[in-house]
Enzyme design. Structure first.
Site, PDB file in Angstrom:
ATOM      1  N   SER A 296    -111.818 -31.767-113.908  1.00 48.43           N
ATOM      2  CA  SER A 296    -112.447 -32.238-112.673  1.00 48.43           C
ATOM      3  C   SER A 296    -113.875 -31.678-112.657  1.00 48.43           C
ATOM      4  CB  SER A 296    -111.656 -31.785-111.447  1.00 48.43           C
ATOM      5  OG  SER A 296    -111.507 -30.388-111.408  1.00 48.43           O
TER       6      SER A 296
ATOM      7  N   HIS B 134    -105.008 -32.318-112.789  1.00 46.89           N
ATOM      8  CA  HIS B 134    -104.386 -31.356-113.703  1.00 46.89           C
ATOM      9  C   HIS B 134    -102.901 -31.602-113.921  1.00 46.89           C
ATOM     10  CE1 HIS B 134    -107.734 -28.226-112.719  1.00 46.89           C
ATOM     11  NE2 HIS B 134    -108.168 -29.273-113.378  1.00 46.89           N
TER      12      HIS B 134
ATOM     13  N   GLU C  45    -104.820 -27.704-106.552  1.00 47.61           N
ATOM     14  CA  GLU C  45    -104.267 -26.364-106.779  1.00 47.61           C
ATOM     15  C   GLU C  45    -103.708 -25.754-105.497  1.00 47.61           C
ATOM     16  OE1 GLU C  45    -107.399 -24.065-108.672  1.00 47.61           O
ATOM     17  OE2 GLU C  45    -107.933 -25.796-109.902  1.00 47.61           O
TER      18      GLU C  45
ATOM     19  N   GLU D  78    -102.807 -25.874-115.796  1.00 45.81           N
ATOM     20  CA  GLU D  78    -103.126 -24.473-115.524  1.00 45.81           C
ATOM     21  C   GLU D  78    -101.876 -23.612-115.413  1.00 45.81           C
ATOM     22  OE1 GLU D  78    -106.006 -24.191-112.358  1.00 45.81           O
ATOM     23  OE2 GLU D  78    -107.538 -25.152-113.595  1.00 45.81           O
TER      24      GLU D  78
ATOM     25  N   ASP E 137    -107.213 -25.416-103.739  1.00 45.84           N
ATOM     26  CA  ASP E 137    -108.384 -26.115-104.266  1.00 45.84           C
ATOM     27  C   ASP E 137    -108.068 -27.599-104.143  1.00 45.84           C
ATOM     28  OD1 ASP E 137    -110.514 -27.238-105.529  1.00 45.84           O
ATOM     29  OD2 ASP E 137    -110.175 -26.322-107.492  1.00 45.84           O
TER      30      ASP E 137
ATOM     31  N   GLU F 221    -111.010 -24.307-101.474  1.00 43.25           N
ATOM     32  CA  GLU F 221    -112.089 -24.689-102.389  1.00 43.25           C
ATOM     33  C   GLU F 221    -112.245 -26.209-102.378  1.00 43.25           C
ATOM     34  OE1 GLU F 221    -111.426 -23.044-106.287  1.00 43.25           O
ATOM     35  OE2 GLU F 221    -112.492 -24.690-107.241  1.00 43.25           O
TER      36      GLU F 221
ATOM     37  N   ASP G 203    -117.217 -25.439-105.368  1.00 42.50           N
ATOM     38  CA  ASP G 203    -117.133 -25.555-106.834  1.00 42.50           C
ATOM     39  C   ASP G 203    -118.025 -26.718-107.274  1.00 42.50           C
ATOM     40  OD1 ASP G 203    -116.430 -25.898-109.497  1.00 42.50           O
ATOM     41  OD2 ASP G 203    -114.342 -26.405-109.134  1.00 42.50           O
TER      42      ASP G 203
ATOM     43  N   LYS H 221    -118.402 -20.543-112.643  1.00 45.01           N
ATOM     44  CA  LYS H 221    -117.931 -20.964-113.963  1.00 45.01           C
ATOM     45  C   LYS H 221    -119.124 -20.916-114.912  1.00 45.01           C
ATOM     46  CE  LYS H 221    -114.441 -24.334-112.349  1.00 45.01           C
ATOM     47  NZ  LYS H 221    -114.315 -25.731-111.838  1.00 45.01           N
TER      48      LYS H 221
ATOM     49  N   HIS I 111    -111.748 -19.661-114.449  1.00 43.06           N
ATOM     50  CA  HIS I 111    -111.464 -20.293-115.740  1.00 43.06           C
ATOM     51  C   HIS I 111    -111.769 -21.798-115.642  1.00 43.06           C
ATOM     52  CE1 HIS I 111    -107.213 -21.674-114.293  1.00 43.06           C
ATOM     53  NE2 HIS I 111    -108.116 -21.781-113.353  1.00 43.06           N
TER      54      HIS I 111
ATOM     55  N   LYS J  58    -110.003 -16.490-110.303  1.00 43.14           N
ATOM     56  CA  LYS J  58    -109.029 -17.592-110.298  1.00 43.14           C
ATOM     57  C   LYS J  58    -108.775 -17.980-111.742  1.00 43.14           C
ATOM     58  CE  LYS J  58    -110.027 -22.141-109.524  1.00 43.14           C
ATOM     59  NZ  LYS J  58    -110.112 -23.469-108.908  1.00 43.14           N
TER      60      LYS J  58
HETATM   61  P1  PGA Z   1    -111.612 -27.926-113.949  1.00 44.64           P
HETATM   62  O1  PGA Z   1    -110.716 -27.351-112.760  1.00 44.64           O
HETATM   63  O2  PGA Z   1    -111.774 -26.856-114.927  1.00 44.64           O
HETATM   64  O3  PGA Z   1    -110.806 -29.092-114.413  1.00 44.64           O
HETATM   65  O4  PGA Z   1    -112.925 -28.325-113.321  1.00 44.64           O
HETATM   66  C1  PGA Z   1    -110.873 -26.095-112.184  1.00 44.64           C
HETATM   67  C2  PGA Z   1    -111.365 -26.199-110.767  1.00 44.64           C
HETATM   68  O5  PGA Z   1    -111.604 -27.306-110.251  1.00 44.64           O
HETATM   69  O6  PGA Z   1    -111.565 -25.192-110.123  1.00 44.64           O
HETATM   70 ZN    ZN Z   2    -112.278 -26.437-108.220  1.00 48.00          ZN
END
Ligand code: PGA
Ligand code: ZN
Length: 439
Positions: free
Chosen positions: A42, A158, A167, A208, A245, A288, A315, A340, A368, A391
């Site tokens: 995503s 996911h 999430e 995940e 999330d 999130e 994010d 990230k 991650h 996270k």
């Molecule tokens: P992604 O998901 O690594 O697929 O972007 C993690 C997140 O959205 O926090």
């Molecule tokens: Zn996210």
């Protein structure tokens, strides 16, 4: 001051079985460091570009030989010839060598792999732990263990199930230390598995490592988490709290949030109401991407409505980029940022974003990616920057447990390192006192 002798990249696999880069930097002193780059599903539109080959004959076009070539030739040629280097100088050199706003020329995967591998090599050269080296780079004297956010139910991009939100996490905020937090989380995870099995749900896991059952509502998912926490002997909302999330960008188009799995669509305002209702019913302390990356207006509505009581983490909307974070701070959007490294592409820029967030009173959650690897760098990174929260998925799949296990090692080696529990979460209901982990 270190001198780079050699840089070599290798095309290896991530947790989804797609190729990624592992780069090793060797210094003149003989010290070495490597880093394996993770990959998102995503992905925020404004993220730095992950360079892929788009050659359909290899890995369905997802090969990273071009990025590898950029490391082994373009980058290596320049940085191996420039004598002594510090992290900031190296990162600046990589940015200039790339020459684009979004690192699309050399690839953020190529650039980040060199940036982090160099930091690790320097830590080895200095004979200090990676987190201690990061703390110095970040100019941070507040080294501490992050509160872990564990993603036990996977949906959205996911998982192949009905949950629209991506999430559903638990946070063992009442634990006195990391070992207790991980143990508590693992017990809840096993209790959740038993409950899902008993109800006839599949207990296969998503990207995940969380379970990915076909549940009928987000309410039901949160109910399962609460029941599992109770079944494991912990107090819901005291020992262990919840986080979401939504990854709302994934189900947003032209002003409408379409939640197929849950059978309905909503405006930003209505989604805000849905989230407020969930917060009033369950001990959710953090949400999130409750709104989509380009729906700044609804982000403002959400921030006004819930920002005083709930941690609102950006994010996709911030993509670990100072420009978007500064805009968010100005507009009063969110109160926390997801960090990230591969969204921005160098270690130095990531540290700068963390500093901007801290200065503005935004909390920071190191993260991650859904396509990750056995590399545990972000565990050290979260400790060294004193980010407060990490996270990194569920307590299954080795690419997730590798980070938790590294936190356990750091705690054990250190003897004692501060773990602040609920106090790490910037906005929450009960004013931040430490809870008792009553078991
Ligand atoms: P992604 O998901 O690594 O697929 O972007 C993690 C997140 O959205 O926090
Ligand atoms: Zn996210």
């Amino acid at each position: 001051m270190s001198v780079i002798d050699r840089i070599r990249a290798l095309e290896i696999l991530d947790s989804r079985g797609f190729p990624t880069l592992e780069t090793t930097v060797t210094l003149k002193s003989g010290a070495r460091g490597s880093f394996i780059v993770p990959s998102g599903a995503s992905v925020g539109t404004a993220e730095a570009v992950e360079l892929r080959d788009h050659d359909a004959r290899r890995y369905l076009g997802k090969g990273v030989k071009r990025a590898l070539y950029n490391v082994d030739h373009h980058i290596a040629r320049v940085v191996c010839e420039c004598g002594t280097l510090q992290q900031q100088e190296l990162d600046q050199m990589l940015i200039e060598l790339d020459g684009t706003e979004n690192k699309s020329h050399l690839g953020a995967n190529a650039i980040l792999s060199v940036s982090v591998a160099f930091a690790r090599a320097q830590a080895q050269e200095r004979k200090i732990p990676v987190y201690a080296h990061i703390a110095e780079l970040a100019n941070n004297s507040d080294i501490r263990l992050p509160v872990p956010m564990m993603n036990f139910l996977n949906g959205g991009a996911h998982a192949n199930n009905s949950l629209d939100f991506q999430e559903f996490m638990i946070i063992p905020v009442g634990a006195p230390n990391m070992a207790a937090a991980i143990r508590g989380g693992a017990e809840v995870f096993q209790c959740l598995k038993l409950a899902l099995e008993k109800a006839g749900h599949l207990t296969t896991v998503g990207d995940e490592g969380g379970f990915a059952p076909n549940l009928s509502s987000h309410d039901e998912a949160l109910g399962y988490l609460c029941d599992a926490i109770t079944a494991a002997g912990f107090e819901v909302g005291v020992d262990i709290v919840l986080a979401l999330d939504c990854a709302a960008t994934e189900f947003y188009q032209e002003g409408t949030y379409t939640m197929d799995g849950m059978g309905g669509s909503a405006s930003g305002e209505q989604l805000c109401e849905i989230l407020a209702k969930l917060v009033s019913k369950y001990p959710i302390v953090s949400i999130e991407d409750g709104m989509a990356e380009d729906d700044w207006e609804s982000w403002q509505t959400l921030s006004t409505k819930l920002g005083n009581t709930v941690q609102l983490v950006g994010d996709d909307i911030f993509v670990t980029n100072p420009k978007f974070l500064k805009r968010g701070i100005e507009l009063g959007v969110a109160n926390s940022i997801l960090i990230k490294l591969n969204q921005i592409g160098t270690l130095t820029e990531t540290l700068e974003v963390i500093q901007i967030a801290k200065n503005a009173g935004y909390s920071t959650v190191v993260s991650h990616r859904s396509g990750d690897t056995e590399d545990s760098f972000i565990a050290d990174f979260s400790v060294g920057t004193g980010a407060g929260q990490l996270k990194t998925g569920s307590l299954s799949r080795s690419e997730r447990t590798s980070k938790y296990n590294q936190l356990l090692r750091i705690e054990a080696e250190q003897g004692y390192m501060e773990f602040r529990g609920l106090n790490e979460i910037s906005k929450h209901k009960d004013g931040g006192q430490q809870c008792e982990f009553s078991s």
